[in-house]
Write a protein that holds these residues in place. Structure first.
Motif, PDB file in Angstrom:
ATOM      1  N   ASN A 110      -2.858   2.819  10.705  1.00 15.88           N
ATOM      2  CA  ASN A 110      -2.253   1.954  11.730  1.00 15.88           C
ATOM      3  C   ASN A 110      -2.734   0.497  11.666  1.00 15.88           C
ATOM      4  OD1 ASN A 110      -0.724   4.057  12.946  1.00 15.88           O
ATOM      5  ND2 ASN A 110      -2.572   4.760  14.002  1.00 15.88           N
ATOM      6  N   LYS A 111      -3.191   0.069  10.499  1.00 16.70           N
ATOM      7  CA  LYS A 111      -3.589  -1.330  10.342  1.00 16.70           C
ATOM      8  C   LYS A 111      -2.386  -2.214  10.005  1.00 16.70           C
ATOM      9  CE  LYS A 111      -8.244  -0.175   8.684  1.00 16.70           C
ATOM     10  NZ  LYS A 111      -9.163  -0.219   7.513  1.00 16.70           N
ATOM     11  N   ILE A 112      -1.307  -1.581   9.540  1.00 17.19           N
ATOM     12  CA  ILE A 112      -0.097  -2.309   9.142  1.00 17.19           C
ATOM     13  C   ILE A 112       1.117  -1.665   9.804  1.00 17.19           C
ATOM     14  CG2 ILE A 112       1.379  -2.983   7.183  1.00 17.19           C
ATOM     15  CD1 ILE A 112      -1.259  -4.404   7.098  1.00 17.19           C
ATOM     16  N   ASP A 113       1.970  -2.508  10.406  1.00 15.73           N
ATOM     17  CA  ASP A 113       3.219  -2.023  11.011  1.00 15.73           C
ATOM     18  C   ASP A 113       4.424  -2.300  10.119  1.00 15.73           C
ATOM     19  OD1 ASP A 113       1.963  -1.292  13.519  1.00 15.73           O
ATOM     20  OD2 ASP A 113       1.822  -3.440  13.934  1.00 15.73           O
ATOM     21  N   ILE A 114       4.346  -3.407   9.356  1.00 12.49           N
ATOM     22  CA  ILE A 114       5.468  -3.833   8.527  1.00 12.49           C
ATOM     23  C   ILE A 114       4.959  -4.181   7.125  1.00 12.49           C
ATOM     24  CG2 ILE A 114       7.303  -5.554   8.216  1.00 12.49           C
ATOM     25  CD1 ILE A 114       7.225  -6.009  11.255  1.00 12.49           C
ATOM     26  N   VAL A 115       5.669  -3.691   6.127  1.00 16.66           N
ATOM     27  CA  VAL A 115       5.365  -4.046   4.734  1.00 16.66           C
ATOM     28  C   VAL A 115       6.537  -4.857   4.204  1.00 16.66           C
ATOM     29  CG1 VAL A 115       5.009  -3.200   2.384  1.00 16.66           C
ATOM     30  CG2 VAL A 115       3.970  -1.992   4.318  1.00 16.66           C
ATOM     31  N   ILE A 116       6.224  -6.021   3.639  1.00 16.44           N
ATOM     32  CA  ILE A 116       7.279  -6.839   3.063  1.00 16.44           C
ATOM     33  C   ILE A 116       6.929  -7.141   1.610  1.00 16.44           C
ATOM     34  CG2 ILE A 116       6.223  -8.948   4.019  1.00 16.44           C
ATOM     35  CD1 ILE A 116       9.098 -10.115   4.138  1.00 16.44           C
ATOM     36  N   THR A 117       7.896  -6.962   0.727  1.00 12.62           N
ATOM     37  CA  THR A 117       7.687  -7.192  -0.701  1.00 12.62           C
ATOM     38  C   THR A 117       8.920  -7.883  -1.283  1.00 12.62           C
ATOM     39  OG1 THR A 117       7.003  -6.117  -2.762  1.00 12.62           O
ATOM     40  CG2 THR A 117       8.617  -4.957  -1.423  1.00 12.62           C
ATOM     41  N   LYS A 118       8.738  -8.474  -2.459  1.00 11.05           N
ATOM     42  CA  LYS A 118       9.815  -9.286  -3.043  1.00 11.05           C
ATOM     43  C   LYS A 118      11.059  -8.453  -3.326  1.00 11.05           C
ATOM     44  CE  LYS A 118      11.003 -12.006  -7.121  1.00 11.05           C
ATOM     45  NZ  LYS A 118      10.597 -12.394  -8.488  1.00 11.05           N
ATOM     46  N   ASN A 119      10.889  -7.365  -4.088  1.00  9.27           N
ATOM     47  CA  ASN A 119      12.035  -6.514  -4.406  1.00  9.27           C
ATOM     48  C   ASN A 119      11.588  -5.101  -4.755  1.00  9.27           C
ATOM     49  OD1 ASN A 119      11.091  -6.666  -7.086  1.00  9.27           O
ATOM     50  ND2 ASN A 119      12.389  -8.426  -7.529  1.00  9.27           N
ATOM     51  N   ILE A 120      12.551  -4.244  -4.987  1.00 14.87           N
ATOM     52  CA  ILE A 120      12.266  -2.836  -5.240  1.00 14.87           C
ATOM     53  C   ILE A 120      11.433  -2.655  -6.501  1.00 14.87           C
ATOM     54  CG2 ILE A 120      13.354  -0.640  -5.882  1.00 14.87           C
ATOM     55  CD1 ILE A 120      15.640  -1.401  -3.946  1.00 14.87           C
ATOM     56  N   SER A 121      11.729  -3.442  -7.557  1.00 16.68           N
ATOM     57  CA  SER A 121      11.008  -3.281  -8.819  1.00 16.68           C
ATOM     58  C   SER A 121       9.538  -3.664  -8.689  1.00 16.68           C
ATOM     59  CB  SER A 121      11.663  -4.113  -9.924  1.00 16.68           C
ATOM     60  OG  SER A 121      11.567  -5.487  -9.644  1.00 16.68           O
ATOM     61  N   ARG A 122       9.198  -4.567  -7.741  1.00  9.39           N
ATOM     62  CA  ARG A 122       7.791  -4.927  -7.509  1.00  9.39           C
ATOM     63  C   ARG A 122       7.063  -3.827  -6.723  1.00  9.39           C
ATOM     64  NH1 ARG A 122       6.184  -7.494 -11.154  1.00  9.39           N
ATOM     65  NH2 ARG A 122       8.025  -6.538 -12.024  1.00  9.39           N
ATOM     66  N   PHE A 123       7.812  -3.112  -5.889  1.00  8.77           N
ATOM     67  CA  PHE A 123       7.231  -2.094  -5.008  1.00  8.77           C
ATOM     68  C   PHE A 123       6.822  -0.852  -5.783  1.00  8.77           C
ATOM     69  CE2 PHE A 123       7.601   1.043  -1.414  1.00  8.77           C
ATOM     70  CZ  PHE A 123       6.641   0.472  -0.604  1.00  8.77           C
ATOM     71  N   GLY A 124       7.596  -0.508  -6.797  1.00 11.86           N
ATOM     72  CA  GLY A 124       7.287   0.686  -7.590  1.00 11.86           C
ATOM     73  C   GLY A 124       7.689   0.509  -9.030  1.00 11.86           C
ATOM     74  N   ARG A 125       7.075   1.295  -9.913  1.00  9.73           N
ATOM     75  CA  ARG A 125       7.351   1.168 -11.340  1.00  9.73           C
ATOM     76  C   ARG A 125       8.556   1.986 -11.762  1.00  9.73           C
ATOM     77  NH1 ARG A 125       1.187   2.764 -12.245  1.00  9.73           N
ATOM     78  NH2 ARG A 125       1.953   4.226 -10.691  1.00  9.73           N
ATOM     79  N   ASP A 126       8.956   2.941 -10.924  1.00 12.78           N
ATOM     80  CA  ASP A 126      10.157   3.724 -11.209  1.00 12.78           C
ATOM     81  C   ASP A 126      10.707   4.267  -9.892  1.00 12.78           C
ATOM     82  OD1 ASP A 126       8.709   6.172 -10.571  1.00 12.78           O
ATOM     83  OD2 ASP A 126       7.803   6.001 -12.547  1.00 12.78           O
ATOM     84  N   THR A 127      11.893   4.839  -9.961  1.00 17.30           N
ATOM     85  CA  THR A 127      12.579   5.312  -8.758  1.00 17.30           C
ATOM     86  C   THR A 127      11.762   6.362  -8.012  1.00 17.30           C
ATOM     87  OG1 THR A 127      14.611   5.050 -10.026  1.00 17.30           O
ATOM     88  CG2 THR A 127      14.815   6.112  -7.914  1.00 17.30           C
ATOM     89  N   VAL A 128      11.154   7.277  -8.766  1.00 21.12           N
ATOM     90  CA  VAL A 128      10.368   8.363  -8.146  1.00 21.12           C
ATOM     91  C   VAL A 128       9.229   7.780  -7.316  1.00 21.12           C
ATOM     92  CG1 VAL A 128       8.873  10.346  -8.613  1.00 21.12           C
ATOM     93  CG2 VAL A 128      10.960  10.020  -9.957  1.00 21.12           C
ATOM     94  N   GLU A 129       8.508   6.795  -7.878  1.00 16.64           N
ATOM     95  CA  GLU A 129       7.377   6.206  -7.166  1.00 16.64           C
ATOM     96  C   GLU A 129       7.841   5.440  -5.921  1.00 16.64           C
ATOM     97  OE1 GLU A 129       3.381   4.297  -8.793  1.00 16.64           O
ATOM     98  OE2 GLU A 129       5.010   2.849  -8.858  1.00 16.64           O
ATOM     99  N   VAL A 130       8.950   4.703  -6.055  1.00 15.30           N
ATOM    100  CA  VAL A 130       9.482   3.951  -4.914  1.00 15.30           C
ATOM    101  C   VAL A 130       9.853   4.896  -3.786  1.00 15.30           C
ATOM    102  CG1 VAL A 130      11.360   2.485  -4.098  1.00 15.30           C
ATOM    103  CG2 VAL A 130      10.302   1.997  -6.294  1.00 15.30           C
ATOM    104  N   LEU A 131      10.592   5.953  -4.118  1.00 15.15           N
ATOM    105  CA  LEU A 131      11.058   6.895  -3.089  1.00 15.15           C
ATOM    106  C   LEU A 131       9.891   7.642  -2.456  1.00 15.15           C
ATOM    107  CD1 LEU A 131      14.263   8.343  -4.794  1.00 15.15           C
ATOM    108  CD2 LEU A 131      14.148   6.751  -2.879  1.00 15.15           C
TER     109      LEU A 131
END
Length: 249
Positions: free
Chosen positions: A84-105
Motif C-alpha cells: 500500500n505504498k503506491i496507489d497509481i503506477v504510471i509508465t511510458k508504454n506497454i513495452s517498457r512495463f514488460g518484456r513480453d505479453t505474459v509478463e505484462v499480463l
C-alpha cells in the motif's frame, strides 16, 4: 557549531494518491541513457500536473530485454504496491512495463487484484477508465502487433543485406575456408591439405572410422580444435560438393 537539519516529510492529504513511475532501458548505451532521462522527466511532468497526485518514488531498471534477466526495481515496485505504498503506477508504454505479453499480463493482473491503478501513457490506457477484460485484449493486440512489426523489420533487413551483398548469412566460414582482409571467403591452404587427405583416404577404401584414426594418429585437430574427431564431421565433409574444389577432384 554543527548545523542541525530537520527533515520534514511531505504530508499526504486525504484525497492525494501515491504515485510511482516505472522506467526501463535495455542497455547502457548513451542513446538508451538519453531515452531513460526523457522517460523520467516526461512522467514526472505528467504527475506534477495533477494536484491529487503525489510522486513518492521512481523505479528505474537498466536491464536486458531477455526473458530471465533480473528487474530488481520492477519487483520492488510490485512489493511496494502490495504494501500500500503506491496507489497509481504510471509508465511510458506497454513495452517498457514488460518484456513480453505474459509478463505484462501477469503484473497487470497482480496490480488489478490489489486495486492499484495502472496508466500506460503512450497508448493512453488507464485501468480506471477501461474494462479489465478489454484492457487485457488491448495489451495482447498491441504486443502481437509489435512482434509482427519487429519480425517484418528483421526479414526486411535480411533481404536488404542479401541484395546489397553485405549479409554474412551466406558467407559464413566453414572448415577449409577463411575470410581475407576484405571479408571474402577464400581457401585456407593449410586446412585444405587436411581435406585432401580425408578424400585420399576415403578413395583408397578407408572407412570413416579408419579416417578418424589416421587423423588422430597424425595429430590433426578437428574443426573445433579438438584431438578427437566426430564421425558426423567426416560424413558432412565427404557429402559436401563445395569441398571438392579444394580437394582437386
Amino acid at each position: 557549531m554543527e548545523k542541525k537539519i530537520n527533515y520534514i516529510p511531505a504530508v499526504l492529504s486525504l484525497n492525494q494518491k501515491k504515485v510511482g513511475i516505472y522506467c526501463r532501458v535495455s542497455t547502457n548505451s548513451t542513446e538508451q541513457w538519453n531515452s531513460l532521462s526523457n522517460q523520467i522527466s516526461h512522467l514526472v511532468r505528467i504527475v506534477s500536473t495533477v494536484p491529487q497526485w503525489l510522486l513518492v518514488d521512481a523505479y528505474i531498471d537498466i536491464a536486458s530485454s531477455k526473458t530471465g534477466s533480473l528487474r530488481k526495481e520492477f519487483n520492488r515496485l510490485l512489493e511496494d504496491c502490495k504494501s500500500n505504498k503506491i496507489d497509481i503506477v504510471i509508465t511510458k508504454n506497454i513495452s517498457r512495463f514488460g518484456r513480453d505479453t505474459v509478463e505484462v499480463l501477469n503484473a497487470f493482473n497482480q496490480l488489478k487484484a490489489i486495486g492499484v491503478r495502472v496508466i500506460f501513457e503512450q497508448e493512453d490506457l488507464d485501468t480506471n477508465n477501461t474494462d479489465a477484460d478489454l484492457m487485457i485484449s488491448i495489451i495482447e493486440s498491441i504486443a502481437q502487433a509489435e512482434n509482427e512489426e519487429r519480425s517484418d523489420n528483421i526479414r526486411w533487413g535480411i533481404k536488404q543485406r542479401a541484395a546489397q551483398g553485405t549479409s554474412k548469412l551466406y558467407d559464413r566460414k566453414c572448415y577449409g575456408y577463411k575470410h581475407d582482409k576484405d571479408g571474402k571467403l577464400v581457401i585456407d591452404e593449410q586446412k585444405a591439405e587436411n581435406i585432401k587427405l580425408i578424400f585420399d583416404l576415403y578413395l583408397s577404401g578407408q572407412s570413416v572410422i579408419g579416417i578418424i584414426k589416421e587423423l588422430e594418429k597424425r595429430r590433426i585437430l578437428s574443426p573445433t580444435r579438438k584431438e578427437k574427431w566426430c564421425k558426423r564431421t567426416i560424413d558432412v565433409m565427404l557429402s559436401n560438393e563445395n569441398i571438392l574444389e579444394m580437394s582437386g577432384f
